[in-house]
Design an enzyme around this catalytic site. Structure first.
Site, PDB file in Angstrom:
ATOM      1  CD  GLU A 190      10.940   0.454   6.647  1.00 37.73           C
ATOM      2  OE1 GLU A 190      11.312   1.609   6.960  1.00 37.73           O
ATOM      3  OE2 GLU A 190       9.742   0.137   6.570  1.00 37.73           O
ATOM      4  CG  HIS A 259       3.444   1.778  -1.731  1.00 35.63           C
ATOM      5  ND1 HIS A 259       3.570   3.125  -1.510  1.00 35.63           N
ATOM      6  CD2 HIS A 259       3.294   1.228  -0.500  1.00 35.63           C
ATOM      7  CE1 HIS A 259       3.490   3.372  -0.220  1.00 35.63           C
ATOM      8  NE2 HIS A 259       3.325   2.251   0.415  1.00 35.63           N
TER       9      HIS A 259
END
Lengths: 456, 336
Positions: A190, A259
């Protein structure tokens, strides 16, 4: 001409120092880079180098002298052919000009007297437009496909966006239509691909960078803030960064602490970014199309649970929704409920239940958090005199906190009760189903808050 | 310095040698002046001088073509001067004035020139590396044949995002030259204490990126290596790594007490390896220039640098309205 050697500033904060030791004496010749003296700054003992060539004509400040102000002449340097007799008092040394441009002007929004602002209540699309039922997922997919058809510089990159058809199927069929040049699978990296996206935007393209979730986007937060958001300013307006960072944000279901996080308040704080968090399919579509066309970096916060929800979407070849324009989903007179994204599900359900009890709630969907439509919120609170905010993010420095503070500044006299913020709890997200439910906000909490502010 | 030394006779014209001398001298004198203005309090914050490393940018710019891009970290003044940016605009940015490249809002570490394809000036160590690959991505996407010089230091070479970028640059054959300016010190930490293997250029091998070490104190060697790297990138073969072994004479920034290396080490470099002296010797020993010719260049440079300092002192501070401009673009920028 004889030049004065001045007491140097050797750190960003140094105002004076000690001339600890002279390493040259009168009559010595020096050249650029030679150490002339040791100077104690506020941080360390530093060696002071010569910049110009010449002969030390006179030492003006003896070694061991403390508290020598920056820019005081400490010695005189003679050029080739000059003698000590040439020394004369040179003009006062240059100093930084007085900082006349200091007082920052107050943000215009905060300087106004508290009079009722005008909310933009114009419809998002013409009345009578034919509608069709679409999921948020279909709406987002259609927004990207339409913009990619219209502008060849738009491309999308991210993990599993191409051959896998999207981890959450938002990019379904894009590879087939636009090919591998414009729909690009990245490695799981990322930080790196966000940076490559920003560089591509500097290079004139219009990237859409998908994060499989915004939790993974945290690896890239430096590129989003330091590179994407700040470069236009740092370059004096030369280098823009038209890019969209998008993906699901906030809690999904039972995926635990790493998450499940809402980044709305994080990114909403950054000048230079635009921040969008849509609720409905129509808003998702119109706002994503707007985001792709916007010349600035846009953080587009979606929600996994909303992806499969269906809404009415206008059947139009092309429509966008401007940033900074909230949507009033339900008009009411007793209390204003302000929310955005998935928070709207709690807000709207609570409003239905409140109606059964005879409480009329006005429900505002902010839609964009930067720019934020203060006027619509304030105009509504001036009417209802009460406000509750709803979001899934953490309570400290939340969007609700900011709304509360703004209402106190701009509508203090109109408030009949303190503003209450319904937020996620101040804990990492637990895994157990019962605890997870407790960690989020709820319809019941919104109902309780409204009853408190309406004293019912 | 375990770097390669160019042994063959330099294949270079007298004019080009003189240009190298001039361009390197401009950077050195400019940086000396910047250091002086910093000492006078006219330049604030962090100020990282390029003195000693001049041959790196001057040699590589000689290998670049019009339209090629460059991006670097915060030790960036040399890169800006080498690509043709106006010394006045650079110095005025250092003093935080309206006449600066970013109208005083960027400072030493954050300067840009769209016209010269200079994409910064970035203050976060390593963060410019994926940005440089992104510029190359755009060039490949646009099929325009351009290459991007992405400069970073031996310190940045230990950042994770550099290797994320190596991977993608190789995977996608991006036309990017990764220029590692190895000046042997990451701020105050020597390469020996920070880097597990001595040859950083070999780190591309894991990604299939060719690389080589270059004597960064020899501008001719740098140019030659740059031409090879450019040819590789422009032919579509993907990225290339140049580890240019160089040396900075000054501290990491202006407030560096420099206790991590000896004075003798620095002096030895200056005396034996100086890039400007090297070209000076080539010019004089090859009878390409006389002492008077070089004195004339010295004088010209001194005037340019003094004029830039004067401009930087005279240029007004930004108006208070500038605080609120350039936060958002109204229209799509034309960056490319």
């Amino acid at each position: 001409m004889a030049t004065e050697i001045l007491m140097p500033a050797l750190s960003p904060t140094m105002e004076e120092g000690t001339l600890a030791k002279w390493l040259v004496k009168e009559g010595d010749t020096v050249k650029s880079g030679d150490i002339m003296a040791e100077i104690e700054t506020d941080k360390a003992t530093m060696e002071f180098e010569a910049v110009d060539e010449g002969t030390i004509g006179k030492i003006l400040i003896e070694e061991g002298t403390e508290g020598v102000k920056v820019n005081t002449a400490i010695a005189v340097l003679l050029e080739e052919g000059e003698s000590a007799d040439d020394i004369q008092s040179a003009a006062a040394p240059a100093s930084a000009p007085e900082d006349e441009a200091t007082a920052p002007k107050a943000a215009p929004a905060q300087a106004k007297a508290p009079e009722a602002p005008k909310a933009d209540t114009s419809p998002d699309w013409p009345e009578g437009t034919e509608m069709e039922t679409k999921t948020v997922r279909e709406a987002l997919n259609a927004a990207m496909a339409e913009e990619m058809r219209g502008d060849p510089s738009v491309f999308i990159m991210g993990e599993e966006v191409a051959e896998y058809q999207g981890a959450y199927k938002i990019t379904q069929n894009l590879l087939d239509e636009f090919g591998g040049k414009r729909v690009i699978d990245t490695p799981i990296t990322e930080h790196g691909f966000a940076g490559i996206g920003v560089g591509a935007a500097f290079g004139g393209l219009r990237p859409i960078v998908e994060f499989m979730t915004w939790n993974f986007g945290m690896q890239a937060i430096d590129q989003i803030i330091n590179s994407a958001a700040k470069t236009l300013y740092m370059s004096g307006g030369q280098m823009g960064c038209p890019i969209v960072f998008r993906g699901p944000n906030g809690a999904a279901a039972r995926v635990g602490a790493q998450h499940s996080q809402d980044y709305a308040a994080w990114y909403a704080q950054i000048p230079g970014l635009k921040v969008v968090q849509p609720y409905s399919a129509a808003c998702a579509k119109g706002l994503l199309k707007q985001a792709i066309r916007d010349p600035n970096p846009v953080v587009f916060l979606e929600n996994e649970i909303l992806y499969g929800r269906s809404f009415e979407v206008p059947k139009l070849d092309d429509f966008t929704i401007p940033f900074g324009k909230a949507k009033i989903w339900r008009e009411g007179s007793d209390v204003t409920i302000v929310s955005f994204g998935i928070g709207m599900t709690y807000a709207l359900e609570a409003a239905d239940k409140l109606a059964e009890d005879g409480i009329s709630a006005e429900v505002i969907d902010l839609r964009t958090l930067r720019p934020l439509d203060y006027d619509t919120v304030i105009a509504s609170v001036m009417k209802t005199n009460r406000c509750v905010t709803v979001e899934e993010g953490w309570p400290v420095a939340s969007i609700g906190n900011h709304i509360s503070a703004t209402l106190m500044e701009r509508a203090f006299d109109y408030l009949d009760a303190p503003v209450i913020n319904c937020t996620g709890k101040d804990v990492p997200m637990p895994y157990a189903a019962n605890l997870e439910k407790l960690a989020l906000t709820s319809v019941d909490e919104v109902l309780d808050a409204v009853r408190q502010v309406t004293y019912r | 310095m375990a770097a390669r030394k160019s042994t063959k006779k330099p294949n270079v014209s007298a004019d080009e040698l003189k240009t190298f001398y001039r361009d390197m001298l401009l950077i050195r004198r400019f940086e000396e002046k910047a250091g002086q203005l910093y000492g006078m309090g006219l330049i604030g914050g962090f100020c990282h001088l390029y003195i000693g490393q001049e041959a790196v940018v001057v040699g590589l710019e000689a290998a670049a073509e019009e339209g090629d891009k460059r991006i670097t970290t915060y030790r960036d003044h040399g890169h800006m001067l080498a690509c043709g940016m106006d010394p006045k605009g650079v110095m005025a940015e250092l003093t935080g004035r309206e006449g600066g490249y970013s109208r005083g809002k960027g400072g030493s570490m954050h300067m840009f020139s769209k016209e010269k394809h200079f994409y910064g000036g970035h203050g976060i160590v390593g963060a410019n590396v994926p940005l440089g690959a992104g510029l190359a991505f755009a060039d490949k996407y646009n099929e325009n044949g351009r290459v991007t010089f992405t400069y970073f230091g031996d310190g940045a070479a230990n950042q994770g995002q550099v290797y994320e970028t190596f991977n993608m640059a190789a995977l996608w054959d991006l036309p990017v030259i990764f220029v590692i300016e190895n000046n042997q010190y990451a701020m105050g930490t020597s390469q020996k204490r920070s880097t597990s293997t001595p040859d950083i250029y070999t780190r591309g091998e894991a990604f299939g990126i060719p690389g080589e070490a270059v004597d960064g104190m020899d501008v001719l060697a740098v140019k030659e290596a740059g031409e090879k790297a450019v040819a590789h990138c422009r032919s579509g073969k993907g990225p290339y790594i140049l580890e240019i072994k160089t040396y900075r004479y000054r501290g990491h920034s202006m407030s560096d007490p420099a206790k991590y290396r000896t004075r003798e080490e620095v002096q030895k470099m200056r005396d034996e390896k100086d890039a400007i002296e090297h070209v000076r010797d080539l010019l004089l020993s090859g009878s390409h220039a006389t002492e008077d010719d070089l004195k004339a260049i010295d004088k010209e440079i001194k005037e340019i640098v003094n004029a830039s300092a004067e401009f930087a002192k005279e240029s007004p501070v930004p108006t208070s309205e500038e605080l609120w401009t350039d936060i958002y673009a109204d229209v799509a920028p034309q960056n490319a």
